[in-house]
Design an enzyme around this catalytic site. Structure first.
Site, mmCIF file in Angstrom:
data_model
loop_
_atom_site.group_PDB
_atom_site.id
_atom_site.type_symbol
_atom_site.label_atom_id
_atom_site.label_comp_id
_atom_site.label_asym_id
_atom_site.label_seq_id
_atom_site.Cartn_x
_atom_site.Cartn_y
_atom_site.Cartn_z
ATOM 1 N N TYR A 81 6.133 4.630 -11.757
ATOM 2 C CA TYR A 81 6.435 5.989 -11.346
ATOM 3 C C TYR A 81 5.787 6.964 -12.332
ATOM 4 C CZ TYR A 81 9.092 10.266 -10.552
ATOM 5 O OH TYR A 81 9.452 11.555 -10.314
ATOM 6 N N GLU A 125 -8.258 10.561 -3.292
ATOM 7 C CA GLU A 125 -7.118 11.242 -3.896
ATOM 8 C C GLU A 125 -6.673 10.514 -5.160
ATOM 9 O OE1 GLU A 125 -5.045 13.412 -0.112
ATOM 10 O OE2 GLU A 125 -4.077 11.605 -0.830
ATOM 11 N N GLY A 180 3.458 9.727 4.350
ATOM 12 C CA GLY A 180 4.470 10.764 4.629
ATOM 13 C C GLY A 180 5.817 10.446 4.012
ATOM 14 N N GLU A 197 -5.279 7.194 -2.844
ATOM 15 C CA GLU A 197 -5.780 6.681 -1.568
ATOM 16 C C GLU A 197 -7.073 7.400 -1.223
ATOM 17 O OE1 GLU A 197 -3.022 7.406 1.605
ATOM 18 O OE2 GLU A 197 -3.054 9.569 1.362
ATOM 19 N N LYS A 212 -2.873 0.087 2.191
ATOM 20 C CA LYS A 212 -2.778 0.478 0.780
ATOM 21 C C LYS A 212 -2.960 -0.674 -0.192
ATOM 22 C CE LYS A 212 -0.407 4.814 1.121
ATOM 23 N NZ LYS A 212 0.653 5.680 0.591
ATOM 24 N N ARG A 236 -12.038 10.896 6.330
ATOM 25 C CA ARG A 236 -12.228 11.966 7.322
ATOM 26 C C ARG A 236 -12.352 13.290 6.595
ATOM 27 N NH1 ARG A 236 -7.451 14.411 6.255
ATOM 28 N NH2 ARG A 236 -5.671 13.062 5.891
#
Lengths: 504, 170, 504, 170
Positions: free
Chosen positions: C202, C275, C164, C288, C116, C292
């Site tokens: 944030y 994204e 996640g 990110e 990242k 795929r």
């Protein structure tokens, strides 16, 4: 606004109509004959009314029973689907009288288009090209011979009330003419109760191309492009596609305009289809207008992204068409195959019976409109078509590849179907190239009916192994374990367990 | 347990050599196969042989539990299991091949719409004996040889099953 | 040209890839763990190789076993699907070494986007907006506090290798900061073996919007518009739609361009997804890039009429993109629901088990990508997603109506699923109006988990009647008639017959 | 044959009055229903009552053939048939309601990933006894009261069935 629709039909088209109703929040009423209690449309509907014994003539074709079912359930509209009473002007009139909305055109349009001589006359008046021929019933030998001479042989003699090839004769010279007219008249009388016949020029290698029409109650009439329906067997379509491989943008424009004029000439309202014959030189001739939804309407839905049943209901509700002609642009290519319970290798004899197992194709670009399920018994009384298999892809080549894939993915056991026959059509070079007319099946019937190539010994041996194991498994199964649903789930797994091996 | 399995004209001798879960060694005539066999959906078997994946859909004959139609993606084969019991029955069976044509039957269920003959009629080859309708299509059944109607087992309007004998000839 | 593809995956995505391969005439190889012998992808493939025991770590995640399976079967390419090894640069490198075509980007792009912090740095260099924050690993308290001051609270501390929701902390003021950094580092180390963390502003009420990218080997890179993925539960998407209700043509153009730049900056080849987070003022930030195919790719296929897997394979074959950016126009509206084997009313606990009966929706505008069947036992080892349900319709309103229809048509018995939960989402006014962000599920969880309304007595009585008859039928059935396939067909009909009544 | 059927808290008395093919007259408590009932697909019943079409999908409990889950389009109901035999069994059955919590079980199949306690351990309320993983999700099972581990019936790494007892408390 329509709140509850009675669908005066059965099978896949009843299901298809109910799906759109459900999406619109409209309640549905199924009607069913005594042979159709377990048919899917009955359990899929919100309500269901039995309208008589198995034969269509005693149930689905009885107008009074349909109207009565509306009254019992409080349905405020009837959707007739296709076939059965869908082009019956009496039902439409009866609905008017009973203040039930008939989802379709007015009786006037249905009558004008229902009789072939009247339709021809109307089209000629509207400037829509028809096949050169006579406008009147043939009554004398002299009249027939004079007309034939003017048109030029070969000619077709056709029944005015005809359909499905009945009351039709191909005539090659004057000698055969009058006998053919008399024979056609007698056949027409016994089949349709009307001996009126007329004469048309015989079109060699014709293409059957039709235009979808939508018209609202405010006079807005548009066409939704063409469908190519030349792959026919005994005058019945079995494969349809859009765009037509024959079509050019220029031809689409003029034929589309002709179709709109045809519809306007009878003050058409709703969804309808104008059928044309097109010859190899791209001359086109009005054939007939179907004043209802067509079996093959989903290919139009696929390339336009429109729900035709929703549009029909919106029009019946008095809404304006939501698009203009310029909004209508085909995207990609769609093909439909009609899946029938029939034995292609035995003269296409119908094959009703109990479906043992169905596994339908899924995934990208496929639409299945069907009504059968595991254990369903196809009745002997109705049409052998059990499903419509529709694909769309970015190009005609991709669409054919996709149709092959989904035909191989489609498995129906217990009855015979035409799936294998359809697969073979996808490999015929004339079809792949898009070079075909209504004689296509006839021309290639020998290739199409060639028995499947001999199975390899290795495949045979694998089949033997499968049968062997099924046999010994049944031997070992002294107490069949029937579960709640009457299925013995994972019997093979059980078998493995008994042998002392636990598969994870 | 070696048994005989008939497939078309071919008669194959099949013997199970060993079984270990889904892994099976089986001999068919002089060939030995190591396969992995599993029942997937009901009546559908998946066989892996040298990494190739075969799917076999079995439909047992409704009137004979030892006869199967086995379908691959491309083809359907008729298969009959001939175990000891069946062999014995076959050896006892008289030759029941239809010398000429002894009865008229329909391969499909349907409704009898017309019987243009009656018991005792003498018929010419090609003469229609019965007309059966199913799914909007009528089929005429004709005699192939000169013969006499021995018995008619159904009436006009009757609904008949597939393979039911309709008319007996002599 | 690729002749045989090994699909290094299982479940619905393996099936989906094989379908396109079959259409292209490419042979397919399935790999399977010992728990997946009866999984549909094994029998659907032309060949199948077992690659190890049930746990993914011992089978689907072992690169050497995948490569070995390629060699055994002679597969010349690998399609990794999503999940498992799909973003593993080592597999891509190994493929290069072994001269197997990896259907995906080069290892370089995967490495750049996989970490990242590196991805953030690359994007900043390429001029793609990122969430304001740090570019480096946080190592000292002073560095952290200075950065936080510059960005302004609240901020997020995130693990560089994260995903996640792990190694993530929301920090509201300076006092909490350093403890949060240390906690995130420790969690990151134990989860990913890397304690690098960074800091981001944030974003309140963010929308998760992603752009599909296609790039060929000749430097042609286009975007295929956006997908709105804000309906999430525990950072997992459950409903996706396109177009995004938030999107404007102008925003689509600039975000699309940013996505193309992001892809070009890492010399991306193939299909990928960029994204973004978008706030209520339509500011967008790179989040990110997934290197795929995405789970939700079918909604893009539905509105564009394109087969993304076919395009991936064509690109891998060295073909040029068949369309330009200007050819890409969305038509209509598509929604996807992920169908999972889980118990919504019990904290979304997974519900593996044996599927008793599946009946999938059909008809107009629906696509089902699934892999389960009657009698299939869902293994406990893998993801609970068992199907993707995708609809397309002419408008967003029609698409929601269609999704409601198909969710009601979808029946799965034997296990618990989230179908009922998804149905309720379709009725939440915020969803219907398209006014939602990633807090949507959280915000409406009480309504969504409200127990279903009490059943009416009449319905209860009908249920009682059904159970009563099933019970007495089983009593009467002394010798269950098991047919060839282990099914007792039409038992009720048999029951009727025994009672002396023959249903026609 | 009148039998008792339990649905949720409700106890209904059901009696079949007459049957004529698919047409059935049935009494539930004080109401009489005339319905047309047919089994469509396996386990799926179609009921027509005053022209309304009801579909009921039945799944029999795998360990009790008299318990059903009955699903409509909108809802699932648990139904139990209490015939004479079942009534007798029920009357004999001791009250087996779990006073407090006597065992730890998992409602779903899965794999035991961790057992942080051992036999004989004394536990506080809320302490984790076992962790089970299925489909990438871990669930922790905790005790609700102060208690002692009487027995542990599984090991770490074991695969367990749904509703299997894992740990016994005392």
């Amino acid at each position: 606004m329509i709140k509850k629709i009675l669908i005066a039909n059965r099978g896949e088209i009843a299901m298809r109509i109910m799906r759109s109703c459900r999406e619109m929040g409209i309640k549905t009423v199924a009607v069913f004959s005594e042979a159709d209690r377990t048919s899917k449309h009955v359990s899929f509907a919100d309500e269901a009314v039995c309208i008589g014994p198995a034969p269509s003539k005693e149930s689905y074709l009885i107008i009074d029973n349909i109207i009565e079912a509306c009254k019992i359930t409080g349905a405020d509209a009837i959707h007739p689907g296709y076939g059965f009473l869908s082009e019956n002007a009496s039902l439409a009139s009866k609905c008017q009288k009973e203040k039930i909305i008939f989802i379709g055109p007015k009786p006037y349009a249905m009558c004008k288009m229902g009789d072939k001589i009247t339709a021809r006359q109307t089209m000629i008046a509207a400037g829509v090209p028809v096949v050169p021929g006579t406008k009147e019933n043939l009554t004398t030998k002299e009249q027939a011979e004079a007309a034939a001479k003017k048109i030029g042989f070969p000619i077709m003699v056709k029944a005015s009330s005809g359909g499905g090839g009945k009351g039709m004769r191909l005539v090659k010279n004057t000698k055969e003419l009058w006998d053919a007219v008399l024979a056609a008249k007698s056949e027409a009388l016994s089949s349709f109760g009307d001996d009126a016949v007329y004469m048309e020029k015989y079109i060699k290698s014709p293409h059957h191309i039709e235009f979808q029409i939508l018209a609202d109650k405010f006079g807005n009439t548009i066409h939704l492009c063409e469908r190519e329906c030349s792959v026919q067997r005994r005058h019945q379509k079995i494969i349809e596609e859009t765009p037509s491989p024959l079509m050019t943008p220029e031809l689409r424009e003029v034929m589309g305009l002709a179709a709109i004029n045809a519809a306007k000439s009878v003050k058409y309202v709703g969804a309808g289809t104008v059928e044309f014959l097109v010859d190899d030189n791209l001359n086109y001739y009005f054939l007939e207008m179907n004043t209802r939804l067509q079996v093959e309407h989903p290919i139009t839905e696929k390339v336009l992204g429109i729900d035709l049943v929703k549009e029909q209901i919106n029009i019946a509700n008095g809404k304006k068409l939501p698009f203009k002609q310029s909004d209508i642009v085909q995207r990609g290519h769609a093909i439909e195959c009609r899946i029938c319970a029939e034995d292609a290798y035995n003269d296409f004899m119908p094959s009703p019976g109990i479906i043992k197992h169905v596994s339908e194709p899924k995934g990208i670009g496929v639409r299945v409109d069907s009504y059968v399920y595991d254990g369903y018994e196809i009745p002997i009384y109705y049409d052998p078509m059990i499903a419509k298999l529709v694909v769309r892809a970015a190009s005609r080549k991709y669409a054919i590849e996709r149709m092959k894939r989904v035909l191989y993915e489609y498995r129906i056991s217990g009855i015979k179907t035409n799936i294998g026959f359809l697969r073979k059509i996808m490999d015929i070079p004339d079809f792949v190239k898009g070079k075909y007319d209504t004689h296509f099946i006839e021309k290639h019937i020998d290739t199409l009916l060639k028995p499947p190539r001999a199975t390899k010994t290795l495949t045979e041996d694998m089949a033997i192994i499968a049968a062997y194991f099924d046999y010994i498994m049944n031997l070992e199964e002294n107490t069949p374990k029937t579960s709640a649903e009457g299925r013995a789930i994972n019997r093979w797994k059980e078998f493995g367990k008994r042998k002392g091996v636990l598969r994870i | 347990m070696a048994i005989e399995i008939h497939i078309g004209e071919r008669v194959a001798n099949v013997e199970l050599l060993s079984i270990d879960g889904n892994k099976v060694q089986i001999q068919i005539d002089d060939k030995t196969y190591d396969v992995d066999i599993s029942m997937i959906e009901h009546g559908v078997y998946s066989i892996l042989h040298q990494n190739k994946s075969y799917n076999m859909e079995l439909v047992k004959s409704s009137d004979d539990s030892k006869k199967y139609d086995v379908s691959t993606l491309y083809n359907t084969m008729g298969i009959e299991i001939v175990d000891v019991h069946r062999k014995y029955m076959k050896s006892r069976q008289k030759d029941d091949i239809d010398e000429g044509q002894e009865k008229i039957f329909t391969p499909m269920p349907g409704k009898v719409v017309k019987i243009p003959v009656k018991k005792g009629d003498k018929l010419e080859p090609g003469q229609t004996v019965i007309v059966v309708e199913a799914m909007k299509m009528q089929s005429e059944y004709k005699v192939k040889r000169e013969c006499k109607i021995k018995d008619i087992l159904v009436n006009e309007g009757d609904t008949v099953e597939g393979n039911q004998t309709l008319v007996v000839l002599e």
